[in-house]
Design a protein around this motif. Structure first.
Motif, PDB file in Angstrom:
ATOM      1  N   UNK A 231       0.828  -1.202   0.000  1.00 26.18           N
ATOM      2  CA  UNK A 231       0.000   0.000   0.000  1.00 26.18           C
ATOM      3  C   UNK A 231       0.864   1.253   0.000  1.00 26.18           C
ATOM      4  N   UNK A 232       1.962   1.224   0.770  1.00 23.42           N
ATOM      5  CA  UNK A 232       2.851   2.374   0.817  1.00 23.42           C
ATOM      6  C   UNK A 232       3.521   2.641  -0.517  1.00 23.42           C
ATOM      7  N   UNK A 233       3.957   1.574  -1.196  1.00 20.82           N
ATOM      8  CA  UNK A 233       4.616   1.736  -2.493  1.00 20.82           C
ATOM      9  C   UNK A 233       3.682   2.396  -3.498  1.00 20.82           C
ATOM     10  N   UNK A 234       2.449   1.922  -3.554  1.00 17.88           N
ATOM     11  CA  UNK A 234       1.485   2.462  -4.517  1.00 17.88           C
ATOM     12  C   UNK A 234       1.092   3.894  -4.151  1.00 17.88           C
ATOM     13  N   UNK A 235       0.823   4.130  -2.866  1.00 22.07           N
ATOM     14  CA  UNK A 235       0.359   5.454  -2.441  1.00 22.07           C
ATOM     15  C   UNK A 235       1.447   6.515  -2.619  1.00 22.07           C
ATOM     16  N   UNK A 236       2.627   6.247  -2.064  1.00 27.07           N
ATOM     17  CA  UNK A 236       3.713   7.222  -2.150  1.00 27.07           C
ATOM     18  C   UNK A 236       4.165   7.394  -3.598  1.00 27.07           C
ATOM     19  N   UNK A 237       4.331   6.268  -4.310  1.00 27.79           N
ATOM     20  CA  UNK A 237       4.761   6.355  -5.705  1.00 27.79           C
ATOM     21  C   UNK A 237       3.768   7.103  -6.555  1.00 27.79           C
ATOM     22  N   UNK A 238       2.472   6.837  -6.356  1.00 33.98           N
ATOM     23  CA  UNK A 238       1.450   7.532  -7.137  1.00 33.98           C
ATOM     24  C   UNK A 238       1.426   9.018  -6.848  1.00 33.98           C
ATOM     25  N   UNK A 239       1.583   9.377  -5.571  1.00 37.80           N
ATOM     26  CA  UNK A 239       1.566  10.795  -5.213  1.00 37.80           C
ATOM     27  C   UNK A 239       2.739  11.543  -5.833  1.00 37.80           C
ATOM     28  N   UNK A 240       3.924  10.959  -5.775  1.00 40.65           N
ATOM     29  CA  UNK A 240       5.108  11.605  -6.363  1.00 40.65           C
ATOM     30  C   UNK A 240       4.972  11.703  -7.877  1.00 40.65           C
ATOM     31  N   UNK A 241       4.436  10.642  -8.501  1.00 37.94           N
ATOM     32  CA  UNK A 241       4.269  10.658  -9.960  1.00 37.94           C
ATOM     33  C   UNK A 241       3.299  11.748 -10.385  1.00 37.94           C
ATOM     34  N   UNK A 242       2.189  11.871  -9.670  1.00 34.64           N
ATOM     35  CA  UNK A 242       1.181  12.880 -10.031  1.00 34.64           C
ATOM     36  C   UNK A 242       1.683  14.299  -9.774  1.00 34.64           C
ATOM     37  N   UNK A 243       2.482  14.491  -8.741  1.00 34.59           N
ATOM     38  CA  UNK A 243       2.979  15.841  -8.444  1.00 34.59           C
ATOM     39  C   UNK A 243       4.010  16.312  -9.450  1.00 34.59           C
ATOM     40  N   UNK A 244       4.759  15.370 -10.037  1.00 37.56           N
ATOM     41  CA  UNK A 244       5.792  15.737 -11.002  1.00 37.56           C
ATOM     42  C   UNK A 244       6.987  16.426 -10.389  1.00 37.56           C
ATOM     43  N   UNK A 245       7.142  16.330  -9.057  1.00 38.68           N
ATOM     44  CA  UNK A 245       8.203  17.052  -8.378  1.00 38.68           C
ATOM     45  C   UNK A 245       9.599  16.576  -8.792  1.00 38.68           C
ATOM     46  N   UNK A 246       9.715  15.308  -9.210  1.00 39.40           N
ATOM     47  CA  UNK A 246      11.022  14.775  -9.594  1.00 39.40           C
ATOM     48  C   UNK A 246      11.256  14.796 -11.102  1.00 39.40           C
ATOM     49  N   UNK A 247      10.311  15.306 -11.860  1.00 36.89           N
ATOM     50  CA  UNK A 247      10.454  15.299 -13.314  1.00 36.89           C
ATOM     51  C   UNK A 247      11.747  15.960 -13.806  1.00 36.89           C
ATOM     52  N   UNK A 248      12.114  17.175 -13.295  1.00 36.94           N
ATOM     53  CA  UNK A 248      13.358  17.795 -13.782  1.00 36.94           C
ATOM     54  C   UNK A 248      14.588  16.929 -13.507  1.00 36.94           C
TER      55      UNK A 248
END
Length: 570
Positions: A231-248
């Protein structure tokens, strides 16, 4: 698996005693301390000329600590060897788990019989059919539905449903994720920025899931810790992916090309696989598919395994599940063992035969009426179909047709650059993906290369699979034998080591690595065949071909031109 001759006795039997021969059949439970004591007491009291045991030469050597024979690489090309090993492994693992619960080595009854015979200076006869022959015939007699049901039952019988779900999801994500990444643009229209978000979110999600799982193991049950990590992998990973904070950051490291597609697909596929697998595991738990709890093992009376009524009920239940499997695993072996015992009796030996309780009734029936025994040749050796098979005839014809068609296309490609490019793209796309997955599964460079090189043809041929050829190359360097199954059982029984360490140790075992290499190569070739028409062909045919009908017309015209050239020359 290779055929083997009838198992010879480990020691000379010696001269028979005075008078007519006789056979006493002693039924035992293979994981029962009481059965071990009964075997020793019976042999000491009877003092027969020969102690016959339900073993073949391979299992006898294994019980005595000797190294089993390796399987021949050429046997892998027969197609079902890996599946037979998996079936044998899972059956063996169930017996190993029972042995652990009741603190006794599986096969201790047979070992006790051999040791008691040696102690009293008696002959020993190995009277069972070769286990590899039995497993081959057992696998061949089962229907596809029965095989799937048996595997599922064994898996859920020895592992928690949540563990099974997450493991399957993890493996599928690991293998399919990179392919999703490669096809994400042309097939799904996913932009680079979205894939950067998936890559960054996936990496953070995996780290978060692992830390939560490790933390959960300290205070939660195994199931709860796995659920927390998934649950943590999906929740945290999904949140980071949607925010795009690591895209650059991801864009600076991986760019927007092939590296981004592969990494994004891999980590995104693994996180998605863990999430879906965890959800599936929870559903299966809710439906009651779960390993038997330890208290159920403790309440189970292993001594009842020798009770005639209990054994008969179990045999009948298995026969209803798979009549063909029961014939190979029970009936044929009853007859095979009875043949050997009748032969010893006719030679004048007094015999105590130590066999599993499930075989006792069938063997005694044959001993009372030897005329009812089927011919020994009919139950020996691997099971080969002698009937004409329209499917095989069609498959061989299709295989020859593919080879001829591709040969004609290559000829046509000399005068038609597009056809030559099409063939090269098919060859490379199948080869690269099959090669990549084989390497991810731990294959040697040569094995992965052979699997990749043959994938272009085998992906269209129902008789062949590139994994067999990759596995063949693996076996030439790392031999595999049934002793690897015991090693895998010991690794899986280690409940103290971290999961990643357990997986790493399993990949060090040649049998497990062989299974993974064969499966990964076949999966790669299959997926490449599915993706080629939608991910590669449109790019290759831009401005030239608008639909499948035009492509088929071009291919057929190219092949016809080659036929005309050959006909003209002849």
């Amino acid at each position: 698996m290779s055929e083997s001759a009838d198992s010879p006795a480990p020691d000379p039997l010696g001269p028979p005693g005075d008078g007519d021969g006789s056979v006493t059949v002693l039924g035992t439970a293979h994981v029962s301390e009481k059965s071990v004591e009964e075997v020793r007491d019976t042999i000491a009291a009877e003092r027969p000329d020969v102690v016959a045991v339900e073993l073949d030469e391979g299992r006898y050597n294994q019980l005595r600590g000797e190294t089993p024979e390796d399987i021949e690489p050429r046997d892998l090309l027969k197609g079902n060897t890996v599946f037979q090993f998996i079936a044998y492994w899972m059956l063996s693992y169930v017996q190993t788990r029972l042995g652990e619960r009741f603190d006794i080595q599986p096969g201790a009854d047979m070992l006790a019989a051999v040791e008691a015979a040696e102690e009293h200076d008696l002959g020993v006869a190995l009277v069972d059919r070769d286990i590899q022959v039995t497993i081959q015939r057992f696998w061949r007699r089962m229907s596809t539905k029965e095989k799937v049901q048996m595997m599922a039952g064994l898996i859920f019988g020895v592992a928690d449903a949540l563990v099974v779900g997450v493991t399957i999801g993890l493996m599928l994500g690991f293998f399919l994720g990179p392919l999703f990444g490669l096809a994400s643009g042309p097939l799904f229209g996913i932009e680079a920025a979205t894939m950067q978000g998936i890559a960054g979110g996936g990496l953070v999600g995996l780290a978060a899931g692992y830390l939560l799982w490790e933390f959960g193991l300290r205070s939660l049950t195994d199931d709860q810790a796995i659920a927390l990590g998934a649950a943590g992998a999906v929740t945290v990973g999904g949140a980071v992916a949607l925010s795009g904070v690591l895209n650059p950051l991801v864009g600076n490291v991986l760019g927007t090309g092939l590296g981004l597609s592969l990494v994004g697909g891999l980590v995104g596929g693994v996180v998605a696989g863990v999430g879906v697998g965890g959800l599936l595991g929870l559903v299966m738990l809710g439906l009651g598919y779960d390993a038997a709890p330890e208290e159920d093992y403790e309440e189970f009376d292993i001594e009842r395994m020798t009770d005639a009524d209990v054994v008969t009920a179990m045999m009948e239940e298995f026969r209803q599940f798979s009549p063909g499997g029961a014939q190979a695993l029970i009936d044929e072996r009853d007859a095979y063992i009875a043949h050997k015992l009748v032969e010893l009796r006719e030679q004048g030996y007094s015999v105590v035969a130590v066999v599993g309780a499930g075989h006792r009734a069938g063997i005694e029936s044959y001993l009372e009426n030897p005329g009812s025994l089927p011919p020994l040749e009919s139950i020996s050796g691997t099971d080969r179909s002698r009937r004409f098979s329209f499917f095989k005839a069609f498959a061989y014809t299709l295989a020859l047709g593919y080879v001829a068609f591709f040969f004609l296309l290559i000829m046509a490609g000399v005068g038609n650059l597009f056809l030559l490019k099409l063939f090269a793209a098919w060859f490379l796309f199948n080869g690269v993906i099959a090669f990549t997955l084989a390497k991810l599964a731990g294959a040697r460079w040569t094995s992965a290369a052979v699997g990749g090189a043959i994938a272009w043809l085998t992906s269209l041929n129902p008789l062949l699979a590139p994994g067999w050829f990759a596995g063949y190359m693996e076996l030439r360097h790392d031999p595999v034998n049934v002793g690897d199954i015991n090693t895998l059982n010991q690794i899986l029984s280690d409940e103290e080591s971290p999961l990643l360490d357990v997986v790493r140790r399993m990949f060090e075992v040649p049998l497990f690595r062989l299974i993974m290499v064969v499966a990964a190569t076949n999966i790669g070739s299959t997926i490449a065949s599915v993706l080629f028409p939608v991910a590669v062909l449109p790019w290759l045919a831009q401005g030239r071909i608008e639909n499948v009908e035009q492509l088929m017309d071009l291919l057929l015209r190219g092949a016809q031109n080659s036929v005309d050239i050959i006909t003209g020359v002849l």
